[in-house]
Design an enzyme around this catalytic site. Sequence first.
Site, PDB file in Angstrom:
ATOM      1  N   CYS A  81       0.815  -1.219   0.000  1.00 28.72           N
ATOM      2  CA  CYS A  81       0.000   0.000   0.000  1.00 28.72           C
ATOM      3  C   CYS A  81       0.845   1.263   0.000  1.00 28.72           C
ATOM      4  CB  CYS A  81      -0.938  -0.045   1.186  1.00 28.72           C
ATOM      5  SG  CYS A  81      -1.873  -1.590   1.179  1.00 28.72           S
ATOM      6  N   HIS A 134      -2.064   8.138   6.130  1.00 28.13           N
ATOM      7  CA  HIS A 134      -2.310   6.837   5.501  1.00 28.13           C
ATOM      8  C   HIS A 134      -3.651   6.296   5.997  1.00 28.13           C
ATOM      9  CE1 HIS A 134      -1.440   3.180   3.405  1.00 28.13           C
ATOM     10  NE2 HIS A 134      -1.512   2.465   4.506  1.00 28.13           N
ATOM     11  N   GLU A 174      -0.097   5.294  13.620  1.00 24.80           N
ATOM     12  CA  GLU A 174       0.236   6.440  12.773  1.00 24.80           C
ATOM     13  C   GLU A 174      -0.031   7.758  13.491  1.00 24.80           C
ATOM     14  OE1 GLU A 174      -1.946   6.888   9.087  1.00 24.80           O
ATOM     15  OE2 GLU A 174      -0.523   8.385   8.340  1.00 24.80           O
ATOM     16  N   LYS A 229      -9.264   8.215   2.862  1.00 22.85           N
ATOM     17  CA  LYS A 229      -9.763   6.848   2.629  1.00 22.85           C
ATOM     18  C   LYS A 229     -11.175   6.679   3.179  1.00 22.85           C
ATOM     19  CE  LYS A 229      -5.308   4.426   2.301  1.00 22.85           C
ATOM     20  NZ  LYS A 229      -4.343   5.450   2.750  1.00 22.85           N
ATOM     21  N   HIS A 249      -9.667   2.145   0.325  1.00 17.36           N
ATOM     22  CA  HIS A 249      -8.212   1.979   0.292  1.00 17.36           C
ATOM     23  C   HIS A 249      -7.819   1.425  -1.073  1.00 17.36           C
ATOM     24  CE1 HIS A 249      -4.183   1.266   1.183  1.00 17.36           C
ATOM     25  NE2 HIS A 249      -4.257   0.472   2.229  1.00 17.36           N
ATOM     26  N   PHE A 259       2.103  -3.220   3.856  1.00 18.36           N
ATOM     27  CA  PHE A 259       2.451  -4.539   4.397  1.00 18.36           C
ATOM     28  C   PHE A 259       3.904  -4.825   4.024  1.00 18.36           C
ATOM     29  CE2 PHE A 259      -2.061  -6.631   4.146  1.00 18.36           C
ATOM     30  CZ  PHE A 259      -2.433  -5.946   5.286  1.00 18.36           C
TER      31      PHE A 259
END
Lengths: 84, 421
Positions: free
Chosen positions: B156, B296, B307, B342, B347, B409
Amino acid sequence: MGLERQEVLAGLTEIIVEETGLPAEAVEDDKSFVEDLDVDSLSMMTIVTLAEDKFSVRIPDDAVKDLTTVGAAVDYIIGAGESA
Amino acid sequence: MTGIGATTPLGGTAADTWQAVLAGHSGVRPLPSEWIERYELPVSFAAQIAVEPSEVLATPELRRLDRSAQFAMIAAREAWADAGTPQTDPTRLATVVGTGIGGVWTMLGAWDTVRERGARRVLPMTVPMLMPNSPTANISVAFGAKAGAHTPVSACASGAEAILLAARTIRDGRADVVIAGGTEAAIHPMPLAAFAKMQALSLRNDSPATASRPFCTTRDGFVMGEGAGVLVLESAEHAAARGARVYAQVAGVGSTADAYGVAPPDPSGRGQLAAMRTAIDDAGLVGADIVHVNAHATATPTGDTIESLAIQATLSDAVPDPADSADLANAGVPDALVSATKSMTGHLLGAAGAIETIFTVLALRDRTAPPTTNIEQLDPEVHLNVVCDRPAPLPARGKIAALNNAFGFGGHNIALVLTAP
């Protein structure tokens, strides 16, 4: 059971039009795949694979190099259909 | 940055998408009912593309490009036109288009063909279509870009890594112009089943439009999206020489790896902080200079918390370690307006970092931070100035800087600092 020539030409033209984006009028019996229709070897194999599926025939890889024109391909498909 | 293009769940162009974002729309739609019934998918919705490629591209292109490359090609053409179709030496034009998964529809479709109808029925374009470098390769061919064609694959983070690599390509003097972005077309039953098995997806089947709720106390995972975002980046000299309109500059870039786990992010947030701080340093700025962050923030329960701690620590220049809760408590809430888009787009995996870079560019241009929708209650662990529900104004005058994060990931952390004069 044999395949009608007009029917095969129409079906093959449909495949060629979808693959190349050319108008159907540009696809004629005497047109060369490489010189007139700008079909490269991968596109030719795509057309052959789709034609095998559409007409339920088998076109061996080593026969493809002789199918230089639309008409030659149509004749081959009719011949392969008759022997099937 | 002189050109932008996008095709997303919110619109067929960057402009349409941005209008929908500012209006707080949702790009979420129901999945085919057959997928739910036949495969027993636990999720019944996703953020599918707003404008199908079949409405835009001619048949030969539709047949020769995987869906992911179709999206990328549409976005690249828009970005190139938006940049004013620059006249460029082909040997000084490069492409960098990332993807998370690659041509998954082509790959799995070809496997179905082999199993059901035999090897002879597989089309010869299968490999060139399914390879993850196919989008960048096709764009390279279409635009005659000979200075290099690259494909970052970092889950991502791929789309943001493409912007990072594009900026470095220009800085290193290897190109004057780069077409860069990310694309993804993985709304297919298999990836949906696999992401669901990781408990990564929201299963809010009773309320799809509000399922993606980053930073909200009731968030339960991300909503899978699809689409592409592409930008045109140019050296300042090249842009100035042709009198190009400049949206924003890539002022700084940062990339780190968590080296923690192949799926979960490092809970300390240190790797994310290091990426952000590197990008801010690279831009010659400090954390307090950042006025806007496109986070993100995918809406997973743990990811958003990590985050938010890392952003808080980064922007509060005095906090060296996001895992130090006492330091963070003293630092308070940074002023920067934080948006999690998002919530509207879902996403887009390997495209997310690219479309969110576009959102960051447009936020700077319009001096407006986009909203974060679907926040019923802001998570009390999130000590950030999150823009909820409606857009919020950024400073009206002077040079401003914004940060865009993308994490993937595998522990990939990418941070980009963009500035507008």
